[in-house]
Design a protein around this motif. Structure first.
Motif, short mmCIF file in Angstrom:
data_model
loop_
_atom_site.label_atom_id
_atom_site.label_comp_id
_atom_site.label_asym_id
_atom_site.label_seq_id
_atom_site.Cartn_x
_atom_site.Cartn_y
_atom_site.Cartn_z
N LEU A 2 39.20 47.38 21.07
CA LEU A 2 39.83 47.90 22.28
C LEU A 2 41.09 48.71 21.97
O LEU A 2 41.30 49.78 22.54
N LYS A 33 44.35 40.94 27.83
CA LYS A 33 44.83 41.80 28.91
C LYS A 33 46.23 42.33 28.60
O LYS A 33 46.52 43.51 28.83
N LEU A 43 39.51 45.76 32.02
CA LEU A 43 38.69 44.69 31.47
C LEU A 43 38.00 43.95 32.60
O LEU A 43 38.64 43.51 33.56
N TYR A 45 35.10 40.82 33.13
CA TYR A 45 34.35 39.76 32.46
C TYR A 45 33.11 39.40 33.25
O TYR A 45 33.13 39.34 34.48
#
Length: 118
Positions: A2, A33, A43, A45
């Motif tokens: 990321l 985060k 992001l 999930y």
């Protein structure tokens, strides 16, 4: 992965990153985060149980790869239906250039494009 995407990204819209959660702790999610720029990476999930279509049972043999290895097969089932394209990347990869390069790679009418793991 990321941070390397974030570092090299030159686009003007944020990237939605879907992460299949196979037991990621709340503390780890918080750290992740906090480590990325919210403007660049959003992001999201998805619980492992929600990523597997109802009735599917993988892996079929206990001595094969773990379930999270097979999850990429179910991408069309758990990503939002409005998406027309997805780029799957393993978490241990490093991106050395703008992610828009592979994103914009034409694959014609093919269902999938792939690269060989060297």
């Amino acid at each position: 992965l990321l941070k390397s995407i974030e570092k090299h990204y030159r686009g003007d819209e944020p990237i939605d990153v879907y992460i299949v959660d196979d037991g990621i702790s709340a503390a780890s999610k918080h750290k992740l985060k906090a480590s990325v720029n919210d403007w660049v990476l959003h992001l999201r999930y998805i619980a492992m149980a929600d990523a597997i279509p109802h009735g599917e049972r993988l892996p079929a043999v206990a001595n094969t790869y773990p379930l999270n290895t097979f999850i990429r097969l179910f991408i069309p089932h758990f990503l939002p239906q409005h998406l027309q394209k997805a780029l799957f990347m393993d978490g241990d990869m490093i991106v050395l250039d703008d992610i828009r390069g592979p994103w914009n790679q034409p694959i014609g009418q093919c269902v999938i494009g792939a690269v060989q793991d060297s």
